[in-house]
Design a protein around this motif. Structure first.
Motif, mmCIF file in Angstrom:
data_model
loop_
_atom_site.group_PDB
_atom_site.id
_atom_site.type_symbol
_atom_site.label_atom_id
_atom_site.label_comp_id
_atom_site.label_asym_id
_atom_site.label_seq_id
_atom_site.Cartn_x
_atom_site.Cartn_y
_atom_site.Cartn_z
ATOM 1 N N ASP A 155 35.932 43.855 44.963
ATOM 2 C CA ASP A 155 34.465 43.900 45.101
ATOM 3 C C ASP A 155 33.973 44.223 46.502
ATOM 4 O OD1 ASP A 155 35.369 41.291 45.807
ATOM 5 O OD2 ASP A 155 33.357 40.497 45.567
ATOM 6 N N HIS B 130 31.527 45.789 41.830
ATOM 7 C CA HIS B 130 32.250 45.013 40.825
ATOM 8 C C HIS B 130 33.681 44.741 41.303
ATOM 9 C CE1 HIS B 130 29.600 44.149 37.538
ATOM 10 N NE2 HIS B 130 29.086 45.371 37.619
ATOM 11 N N CYS B 131 34.304 43.763 40.659
ATOM 12 C CA CYS B 131 35.643 43.342 41.073
ATOM 13 C C CYS B 131 36.737 44.279 40.579
ATOM 14 C CB CYS B 131 35.901 41.917 40.591
ATOM 15 S SG CYS B 131 34.852 40.715 41.427
ATOM 16 N N VAL C 180 33.566 46.972 33.361
ATOM 17 C CA VAL C 180 34.782 46.777 34.153
ATOM 18 C C VAL C 180 36.004 46.948 33.258
ATOM 19 C CG1 VAL C 180 36.098 45.186 35.589
ATOM 20 C CG2 VAL C 180 33.615 45.283 35.810
ATOM 21 N N LEU D 33 26.622 44.841 44.693
ATOM 22 C CA LEU D 33 26.515 44.510 43.267
ATOM 23 C C LEU D 33 25.085 44.500 42.735
ATOM 24 C CD1 LEU D 33 28.182 43.572 40.758
ATOM 25 C CD2 LEU D 33 27.545 41.244 41.393
ATOM 26 N N ARG E 29 28.444 39.179 37.107
ATOM 27 C CA ARG E 29 29.867 39.246 36.767
ATOM 28 C C ARG E 29 30.178 38.442 35.506
ATOM 29 N NH1 ARG E 29 31.304 41.444 41.468
ATOM 30 N NH2 ARG E 29 30.941 40.437 43.470
#
Ligand code: PBG
Length: 325
Positions: A123, A130-131, A140, A214, A218
């Motif tokens: 991230d 996003h991660c 994702v 972001l 999440r």
């Protein structure tokens, strides 16, 4: 008139007695300092939402790491903020990327005096924040992200990290990282898994710290605050996949989860006192509403009492200093 036979107050009469019977105490070796290091920064930059916390230059990071070692901290957890971000988070796997450079710098500075850890997540490196990497639809992509995590784990290991902290909450991330490390001969690099990690509003100040891009949230990968059982499942999976230490995050609003995990599993349990927990106490103290030092100490003791033997806290240096004096 009848008088009480039992007098618990006897064990509270003075500081010496209270100290003797105290079940839990803090020790510098149980504390891990999370630190932010930013590429191309010339002066450490204070974070407005986290008074006392800085984005570090490579040089000020070295000094901080040396201080952490001198104070006997258990470890340091590094977060890197790259100058350029892209869709796949290229900076995370670039050997010259800021996080990998920081790992090398810190290892050079402290050797094995403390455990050098790095947050293993995309991230900070992605332009969408996003991660992981995204599908064309913008979701994702779990399995494509695992490939990136595996590469990132190897890059961090090559840079000299002692322990990696996969924090993206992708399914199978611990197994993917473990396998990649083992295949490259890094059997001794351990994994501190962010095993139970909730989609929390208390991460707010962290987003400033890492300049997160972001939009949205999440919630499709981090856990729902309405669920406790899910955390036990996540922890069990991470241990089965090879996690050496499991972490619950955040700490304060999830102490029940810390307690359940510590009761049930036979690996060391860590808890992360996150940015929002830090900022709330600092803000209330700055307003004169609470006693800052007592609130910090009490918040950390509550995490120990819940069952975490390891605590990540932005106050690690200050608390370790106070414990020494
Ligand atoms: C993910 C990561 C986050 C934090 C640590 N690792 C942010 C997130 O999951 O949204 C938050 C830590 C804090 O708030 O102090 N790389």
């Amino acid at each position: 008139m009848s008088f009480p036979q039992h007098r618990p107050r006897r064990l509270r009469v003075n500081p010496a007695v209270r100290r003797l019977v105290g079940e839990f105490r803090l020790h510098p070796a149980d504390l891990i300092l999370p630190v932010f290091v930013k590429e191309d920064l010339t002066e450490p930059r204070p974070l407005s939402s986290m008074p006392g916390v800085y984005q570090h230059t490579r040089e000020s990071l070295r000094k901080t790491a040396a201080e952490a070692a001198a104070l006997g901290l258990g470890g340091i957890m590094l977060f890197g903020i790259p100058t350029t971000k892209d869709a796949v988070g290229s900076g995370a796997t670039d050997p010259e990327g800021i996080l990998n450079q920081a790992v090398r710098d810190v290892r050079q500075e402290v050797g094995d005096a403390l455990v050098v850890m790095a947050d293993l997540c995309l991230d900070e490196f992605t332009d969408h924040g996003h991660c992981g990497v995204l599908t064309p639809e913008g979701v994702v992509d779990n399995d494509a992200t695992l490939v990136r995590y595996a590469d990132m784990g190897v890059a961090l290991a090559e840079a000299g990290v002692h322990m990696v902290g996969p924090s993206g909450m992708m399914d199978g991330q611990v197994a993917a990282v473990r396998k990649a490390l083992d295949e490259k001969g890094f059997q001794d690099i351990s994994i501190l898994a962010y095993a139970a990690k909730y989609a929390s509003a208390f991460y707010g100040p962290f987003r400033e710290a890492v300049e997160s891009e972001l939009q949205g949230d999440r919630r499709t990968y981090q856990q729902d605050p309405a669920n406790g059982q899910d955390a036990l499942r996540e922890v069990a999976l991470d241990i089965a996949e090879g996690a050496d230490i499991v972490m619950v995050k955040p700490a304060m609003s999830y102490l029940d989860v810390v307690a359940r995990v510590a009761d049930r599993f036979e690996v060391p349990v860590a808890a992360y006192q996150i940015s929002g927990e830090y900022s709330m106490i600092e803000a209330a103290a700055a307003n004169g509403w609470i006693d800052r030092e007592r609130a910090i100490h009490e918040s950390l003791l509550s995490i120990r009492r819940a069952g975490a033997s390891i605590i990540l806290t932005y106050w690690a240096l200050e608390v370790a200093g106070a414990l020494r004096s």
